[in-house]
Design an enzyme around this catalytic site. Structure first.
Site, PDB file in Angstrom:
ATOM      1  CB  SER A 103      -0.905   0.003   1.230  1.00 52.05           C
ATOM      2  OG  SER A 103      -1.513   1.268   1.420  1.00 52.05           O
ATOM      3  CB  SER A 104       0.438   4.584  -1.507  1.00 54.27           C
ATOM      4  OG  SER A 104      -0.851   4.901  -1.009  1.00 54.27           O
ATOM      5  CB  CYS A 105      -0.496   3.832   3.989  1.00 50.38           C
ATOM      6  SG  CYS A 105      -0.497   2.088   4.448  1.00 50.38           S
ATOM      7  CE1 TYR A 132      -3.654  -2.792   5.396  1.00 55.68           C
ATOM      8  CE2 TYR A 132      -2.860  -0.723   4.473  1.00 55.68           C
ATOM      9  CZ  TYR A 132      -3.364  -1.999   4.299  1.00 55.68           C
ATOM     10  OH  TYR A 132      -3.572  -2.484   3.032  1.00 55.68           O
ATOM     11  CE  LYS A 136      -1.121  -4.598   3.105  1.00 60.37           C
ATOM     12  NZ  LYS A 136      -1.300  -5.835   2.317  1.00 60.37           N
TER      13      LYS A 136
END
Length: 317
Positions: A103-105, A132, A136
């Site tokens: 994810s880009s987060c 989260y 990742k």
């Protein structure tokens, strides 16, 4: 060729599974009821029994800001367990090829835009989804570590904000695109004269259609090792997948309003938080390998809304 798609019922997993099937690949799937990916023994038994040739790890516990803020322990625990179990048991059963979806987060909150792969671990994460994001990042490092120690070919892709058929349209736990589609649809149905959007509308976000994400994932999975390694590094083995352009939340809201037929006023509540002001991926490495997205934003929003209308009774319930 038999490939296990973990998370085949999710938006991304279902798109990848569909495209693999179109290519004649035997797709192996399990529902959550059939296989709990947080259960180490169950995952081990699955890999021993199935003897798959490859894995696409698209399974994850996902949600928007509200969900991440409300259930941080669930988000970090479940995602860590899924990643550890699937990646390790894939290795233990002899699977050499695996694709992990991140994810880009994973990138710092105050990172330079557009976000480059080498920005990973250079700053503080966005607090609202830090658990989260940490999970990742751990998934990326798991793939890197098994590659370094055991010579596996485990690859990671980091998508920007995704949308499309199969998205989660829950009124509280969905991301910005499906949330806006649902809100404007319901406002149109009710004949509402006004829709209020949190924040100033000035933050910019990038959106990639899920079919493009599926194509990019398989493109990366299919790359010959020498080409993939030539565009990555041992400690930088993930690849960004983005649309290449971003849009303000205000412009996105106006687009969704047009697609859903809403003719009332759009109001922005500046007393509510904007969140990160910009999130745009630098996808130049992937572009240099020969891949670009093909679904224009307006076309993708119209297709997504048509899917929502066909599934409005169950979408996000």
């Amino acid at each position: 060729m038999r490939i296990f798609v973990a998370g085949h019922r999710g938006m991304v997993g279902s798109a990848i599974a569909r495209k693999l099937t179109e290519r004649g690949v035997e797709v192996v799937t399990r529902t959550r009821t059939e296989l709990d990916l947080t259960d180490q023994h169950a995952v081990r038994d699955f890999f021993v029994a199935e003897a798959v040739d490859g894995v696409v790890l698209a399974a994850a516990k996902v949600g928007g800001i509200h969900a991440n803020n409300t259930y941080p322990a669930d988000f970090i625990y479940e995602n860590l367990m899924i990643e550890c179990n699937v990646i390790h048991q894939a290795f233990a059963s002899g699977v050499r090829r695996l694709l992990f979806l991140g994810s880009s987060c994973i990138y710092p909150r105050a990172v330079a835009q557009p976000m480059r792969e080498d920005a990973l671990l250079t700053g503080i994460l966005e607090p609202t989804n830090e658990p989260y994001a940490v999970a990742k990042i751990a998934g990326i490092k798991l793939c890197e570590s098994y590659n370094r120690q055991y010579g596996t070919d485990y690859r990671s892709v980091m998508p920007t904000n995704l949308y499309g058929p199969g998205d989660n349209f829950h009124p509280e736990n969905s991301h910005v695109m499906p949330a806006l589609i649902r809100r404007f649809h319901e406002a149109t149905e009710a004949g509402a004269k006004q829709v209020t959007i949190w924040g100033t509308g000035t933050p910019r976000r990038e959106f990639l259609h899920v079919d493009d994400m599926a194509e990019a994932s398989l493109f990366i999975l299919d790359l010959p090792p020498e080409l993939y390694q030539a565009n990555t590094e041992p400690m930088l083995s993930h690849i960004n997948v983005g649309y290449g352009e971003d849009v303000t939340i205000a412009d996105l809201a106006r687009l969704v309003a047009q697609v859903t037929g809403f003719e009332g006023e759009i109001v922005f509540d500046a007393t509510k938080p904007d969140g990160t002001m910009r999130k745009l991926m630098d996808s130049s490495r992937l572009e240099a390998m020969g891949w670009k997205p093909s679904v224009a934003l307006a076309d993708g929003v119209r297709e997504t809304y048509r899917w929502f209308l066909d599934h409005v009774a169950t979408a996000g319930r």
